[in-house]
Enzyme design. Structure first.
Site, PDB file in Angstrom:
ATOM      1  N   ALA A  13       0.855  -1.196   0.000  1.00  0.00           N
ATOM      2  CA  ALA A  13       0.000   0.000   0.000  1.00  0.00           C
ATOM      3  C   ALA A  13       0.881   1.233   0.000  1.00  0.00           C
ATOM      4  CB  ALA A  13      -0.892  -0.010   1.237  1.00  0.00           C
ATOM      5  N   GLY A  14       0.737   2.044  -1.038  1.00  0.00           N
ATOM      6  CA  GLY A  14       1.575   3.236  -1.160  1.00  0.00           C
ATOM      7  C   GLY A  14       2.633   3.007  -2.218  1.00  0.00           C
ATOM      8  N   GLY A  16       4.691   5.514  -3.638  1.00  0.00           N
ATOM      9  CA  GLY A  16       5.609   6.638  -3.806  1.00  0.00           C
ATOM     10  C   GLY A  16       7.009   6.123  -4.060  1.00  0.00           C
ATOM     11  N   GLY A  19       7.687   2.848  -2.068  1.00  0.00           N
ATOM     12  CA  GLY A  19       6.931   1.705  -2.572  1.00  0.00           C
ATOM     13  C   GLY A  19       7.506   1.193  -3.887  1.00  0.00           C
ATOM     14  N   GLU A 134      11.445  -1.729  10.810  1.00  0.00           N
ATOM     15  CA  GLU A 134      12.847  -1.308  10.667  1.00  0.00           C
ATOM     16  C   GLU A 134      12.964  -0.038   9.848  1.00  0.00           C
ATOM     17  OE1 GLU A 134      16.091  -0.880  11.614  1.00  0.00           O
ATOM     18  OE2 GLU A 134      16.168  -3.055  11.831  1.00  0.00           O
ATOM     19  N   VAL A 137      12.813   3.784  11.241  1.00  0.00           N
ATOM     20  CA  VAL A 137      13.898   4.457  11.956  1.00  0.00           C
ATOM     21  C   VAL A 137      15.190   4.383  11.152  1.00  0.00           C
ATOM     22  CG1 VAL A 137      15.232   4.567  14.090  1.00  0.00           C
ATOM     23  CG2 VAL A 137      12.852   3.831  14.164  1.00  0.00           C
ATOM     24  N   GLY A 139      16.247   4.876   8.055  1.00  0.00           N
ATOM     25  CA  GLY A 139      16.361   4.323   6.707  1.00  0.00           C
ATOM     26  C   GLY A 139      16.887   2.908   6.672  1.00  0.00           C
ATOM     27  N   ILE A 141      19.631   1.644   7.886  1.00  0.00           N
ATOM     28  CA  ILE A 141      20.490   1.200   8.988  1.00  0.00           C
ATOM     29  C   ILE A 141      19.698   0.220   9.848  1.00  0.00           C
ATOM     30  CG2 ILE A 141      21.961   1.932  10.888  1.00  0.00           C
ATOM     31  CD1 ILE A 141      21.689   4.806   9.835  1.00  0.00           C
ATOM     32  N   LYS A 210      11.336   8.897  15.771  1.00  0.00           N
ATOM     33  CA  LYS A 210      12.306   7.780  15.749  1.00  0.00           C
ATOM     34  C   LYS A 210      12.857   7.519  17.140  1.00  0.00           C
ATOM     35  CE  LYS A 210      13.611   9.127  11.041  1.00  0.00           C
ATOM     36  NZ  LYS A 210      14.591   9.956  10.291  1.00  0.00           N
TER      37      LYS A 210
END
Lengths: 439, 439
Positions: A13-14, A16, A19, A134, A137, A139, A141, A210
């Site tokens: 869903a999504g 952008g 996605g 994951e 927070v 990206g 990492i 975050k």
């Protein structure tokens, strides 16, 4: 053996940049992902607001849902990936429906997890389905995993870091160019490092989302976003960066959390996002551009640093698909490392008990007696001055910068200085106070 | 619910600093570990060479086994933790017996995993028991997990880092003090940063063990320790560090691995451990002391950095217990991320095809014509000089240092220079060649 397993069927869903990044990643790295997951990760359905938009990925092979919340009800889906965004609204409805329908949920939605993570984790634990975030927070990492699992043996003493790429890009660019905040923000917007409405980034809200998530995992406390003390970077001037540099520091927007034990023996959680002075030889001082970095200090592991690109379609897709691989492998532990029922509702500590060295900067009118007024307020508040720099006249209006470093002492005394000076007509703008991080 | 689960029963072989650290951690962090693991981690039996030795931990509550390999046969044990060390001998016997007895194995033994990881993983997969070795690589830094799981969605393009704390302590101390290698090693030994026999550390073997393990996970290749090109730091002189500094670099012992595609289309794995020049603004340049740091560059995640204490009882115990928590939680994926049967036996690439800028340092007798001899050899080998520094006379014997940076070019041409000069009586010691890491 593992290869004969059924595919993990995904609804997305999504659509952008993130996605589409997930779809591109699953195409480009299909063989690797399949080998590591032990089975195929198969997107079966997608949904977004605008079906007709050109996205540069082939969507014809997936079922299309106009109503994204309907994804949750599809019989042919095991896991829903929510990349819609927004703490509430359709994202939250989709998340709830997905979990209640007995499906796993993977999300990059930090606002939703910061606001509703406890409810969603409770639902997921009751339904015995995975809830993973994951990508919410820092990206790409793997710091949620790092804290949930990598440092799981430790009592975490401190967690702090650079959690917002836009702010770090702006601060480190100001550092490199000497330009002021407003110009640097404009340049960051032109280059795509800052959004048209940069409020969430530069005011610290994104970092606070975050931080609240990380603090919960690190300290076994319930997510408490509302308790994050939050201050952004818009007040930081080129002159502050120059002064910090002269003192051996750089300025970074730092999210930090730790637990203090009050006189009553109760644990209290301090969470704050503030621009801070970081010594030039500290690992976080070397973090420039849109990079994120998180330091976790465990009582056995010592100081660990996780660093990398904090945003962008590639890194975020990497984190989303890592979560999907974990689910495909059958990983089932509690979303916040321990079951929600065992997370402590920890009161907020506030900054009142904290001590440390502090940077204070005043902008004042250039007339006799102003410095005496400031230093008298500091004396009356019990703040002793370690060093002071008065800058020459800067503007036609006669505004002058006075920057000083206060000796190690209670932060509440510094706050008291601001109260004492609050009504003073000598100040031309709100003073800027930044904690100095040691070592 | 989870708290009512049966304890995970552990036998601990090896009661050195790490073994005792594990016991101390499980005592100190018992509540946290239990909450995160979902059940108790209970040591039931221990074994070590010397039963009578004073260790400062209470062993009376555990069963004692004189023959550590007997741990594997105990009915009251679910997992054996092997902290004996040594690539073969009792550690390997214990590991094999444990897995064949259907028990999980957790080990900090990098040498054993580097030499026998494939055999042990094959056995573990056949027996469907966990084999985990986070503590074998980079102490408390969760980098095995980071690569197995955190970056699992990525094709890893490069992996490199500082994998040996002793070497890094020595190099960064030389950098800070200007002292030479031998004196710094002695000081490191006196402070406990280097062992009495430092061979494995300073010759790069320890880093090579870790690199071979990481490369297998990163690239889906079979562990191939024998193929690691390995060169230590004993040849690095204070003068090299000074020259590097003048050029804007620091010297670090870098383990690196990546995959190249040959003209025949086949993948070849380059693994090497060598002192290298690292630009002063590179994250690894800021890693000083006994710290370890690993950079993994994924095709979607971008460049990730994992950094922290690389050794010591606390960090290593942190990693051992993190593995135990994973096992208690039921984590069951393949030890090397994909099943051993799917790991590729990848031929070694060798350095032959690599290009780059290179630092060369010669120690020569101070007489006419020596420089002409060196520069002629470089010309004949097709190596062009970017910059050259000749240092004044250094020793009573008349030895002079000549350092130069060669332009970006094939490494094999540089090797050819060394061959051409190999028999020259002008050289007073073996030349030192270091690759320059860019960006």
């Amino acid at each position: 053996m593992a290869h004969a397993s059924k595919p993990l069927r995904i609804a997305l869903a999504g659509l952008g940049t993130v996605g589409c990044g997930v779809i591109r990643l699953l195409d480009a790295n299909a063989a690797i992902v399949r080998a590591r997951a032990g089975r195929e990760l198969q997107v079966v359905a997608v949904s977004a607001r605008d079906k007709g938009k050109q996205r540069g990925v082939d969507l014809g092979r997936f079922a299309w849902e106009d109503d994204m919340t309907a994804m949750a009800a599809r019989d042919d889906v095991d896991v829903v990936v929510e990349l819609v965004g927004g703490s509430d609204g359709p994202a939250l409805t989709l998340a709830r429906n997905t979990i209640k329908a007995g499906k796993g949920l993977v999300t990059a939605n930090k606002a939703m997890i910061a606001h509703h993570g406890m409810e969603l984790a409770r639902l997921a634990e009751a339904a015995r389905v995975p809830l993973k975030f994951e990508a919410a927070v820092a990206g790409g990492i793997p710091v949620v995993k790092g804290l949930r699992e990598g440092t799981a043996a430790n009592a975490i003493e401190h967690i702090y870091g650079i959690l917002n790429g836009t702010s770090n890009y702006i601060l480190s660019t100001m550092e490199a160019t000497g330009a002021d905040f407003a110009d640097t923000l404009k340049e960051a917007q032109a280059k795509g490092y800052a959004e048209a409405d940069p409020t969430f980034d530069i005011e610290g809200t994104d970092a606070a989302h975050k931080l609240a998530i990380l603090a919960s995992i690190a300290f076994g406390s319930q997510v408490d976003f509302a308790a994050v003390e939050c201050e952004g970077i818009a007040q930081v001037r080129a002159a502050d960066i120059a002064q910090a540099n002269a003192l051996g520091y750089v300025i970074r927007l730092i999210g930090m959390a730790d637990v203090e034990t009050g006189d009553d023996g109760a644990s209290r959680l301090l969470q704050r996002v503030k621009p801070c002075l970081v010594p030039r030889d500290h690992p976080l001082a070397h973090v420039t551009g849109a990079t994120n970095a998180v330091v976790a200090e465990g009582n056995y592991s010592g100081r660990l640093l996780f660093q990398g690109p904090g945003a962008g379609d590639g890194p975020t897709a990497s984190a989303v698909v890592a979560d999907l691989i974990d689910i495909a492998r059958g990983e089932t532990s509690a979303p916040f490392s321990v079951p929600v029922a065992d997370l402590v509702a920890m009161p907020a500590a506030g900054s009142g008990n904290r001590t440390g060295r502090t940077y204070l900067r005043f902008t004042v009118t250039d007339r006799p007696g102003v410095l005496a007024e400031i230093t008298a307020a500091m004396r009356d508040a019990g703040v002793s001055i370690e060093s002071m720099i008065q800058q020459g006249q800067k503007s036609a209006g006669g505004e002058v910068l006075v920057a000083m470093v206060a000796h190690d002492g209670p932060e509440k005394n510094v706050s008291h200085v601001l109260e004492l000076l609050g009504a003073s007509p000598s100040l031309t703008a709100d003073p800027l106070v930044m904690q100095i991080i040691e070592g």
